[in-house]
Design an enzyme around this catalytic site. Structure first.
Site, PDB file in Angstrom:
ATOM      1  N   CYS A  58      -2.282  -3.270   8.575  1.00 56.40           N
ATOM      2  CA  CYS A  58      -1.912  -1.939   9.063  1.00 56.40           C
ATOM      3  C   CYS A  58      -1.391  -2.037  10.501  1.00 56.40           C
ATOM      4  CB  CYS A  58      -3.094  -0.995   9.011  1.00 56.40           C
ATOM      5  SG  CYS A  58      -4.008  -1.070   7.471  1.00 56.40           S
TER       6      CYS A  58
ATOM      7  N   CYS B 207       0.826  -1.213   0.000  1.00 53.61           N
ATOM      8  CA  CYS B 207       0.000   0.000   0.000  1.00 53.61           C
ATOM      9  C   CYS B 207       0.858   1.261   0.000  1.00 53.61           C
ATOM     10  CB  CYS B 207      -0.930   0.012   1.203  1.00 53.61           C
ATOM     11  SG  CYS B 207      -0.039   0.011   2.763  1.00 53.61           S
TER      12      CYS B 207
HETATM   13 FE1  FES Z   1      -1.542   0.244   4.307  1.00 51.79          FE
HETATM   14 FE2  FES Z   1      -3.297   0.698   6.040  1.00 51.79          FE
HETATM   15  S1  FES Z   1      -3.649   0.414   3.956  1.00 51.79           S
HETATM   16  S2  FES Z   1      -1.219   0.614   6.365  1.00 51.79           S
END
Ligand code: FES
Length: 129
Positions: free
Chosen positions: A108, A34
């Site tokens: 996360c 991400c």
């Molecule tokens: Fe990557 Fe939350 S989407 S840390």
């Protein structure tokens, strides 16, 4: 995506946000998928029993709402703990303290607990030099 009340609380009013000046340990981790980044800085001191404890801890996060909330929570959990105790904080501890995270957002909380572990590692490395 449904977030718990606790997640929203820590996202909108994060605790211990920022960076400690002249920290004793720094931990930076990123998630390549991400692209989110997290940096944790710690100050360590000895308690009355001579054990090293996390006296202060702050975080900086460039990431999603869950990343902010989990960083905020991990700093709350770590503050005042001995290094050995703080090292044992898992992503599940973080997620549970936040009353759960959506499955898609569990990674996360990895960032938060990993950044803390890195900061402790960094402190130990510097100390043993
Ligand atoms: Fe990557 Fe939350 S989407 S840390």
């Amino acid at each position: 995506m449904e977030y718990s009340k606790k997640v929203m609380e820590h996202f909108t009013k994060p605790k211990n946000m920022g960076e400690i000046k002249n920290p004793d340990g720094i931990g930076t981790v990123g998630n390549p998928v991400c692209g989110d980044l997290m940096k944790i800085t710690i100050k360590v001191s000895k308690n009355k029993k001579g054990k090293e404890v996390i006296k202060d801890v702050k975080f900086k996060t460039f990431g999603c709402a869950a990343a902010v909330a989990t960083s905020s929570m991990v700093t709350e959990l770590a503050k005042g703990k001995t290094l050995n105790e703080a090292e044992k904080i898992t992503r599940n501890d973080v997620a549970e303290s936040l009353e759960g995270l959506p499955p898609l957002k569990m990674h996360c909380s990895n960032l938060a607990s990993d950044a803390l572990k890195e900061a402790i590692k960094d402190y130990r490395k510097k100390k043993n030099k």
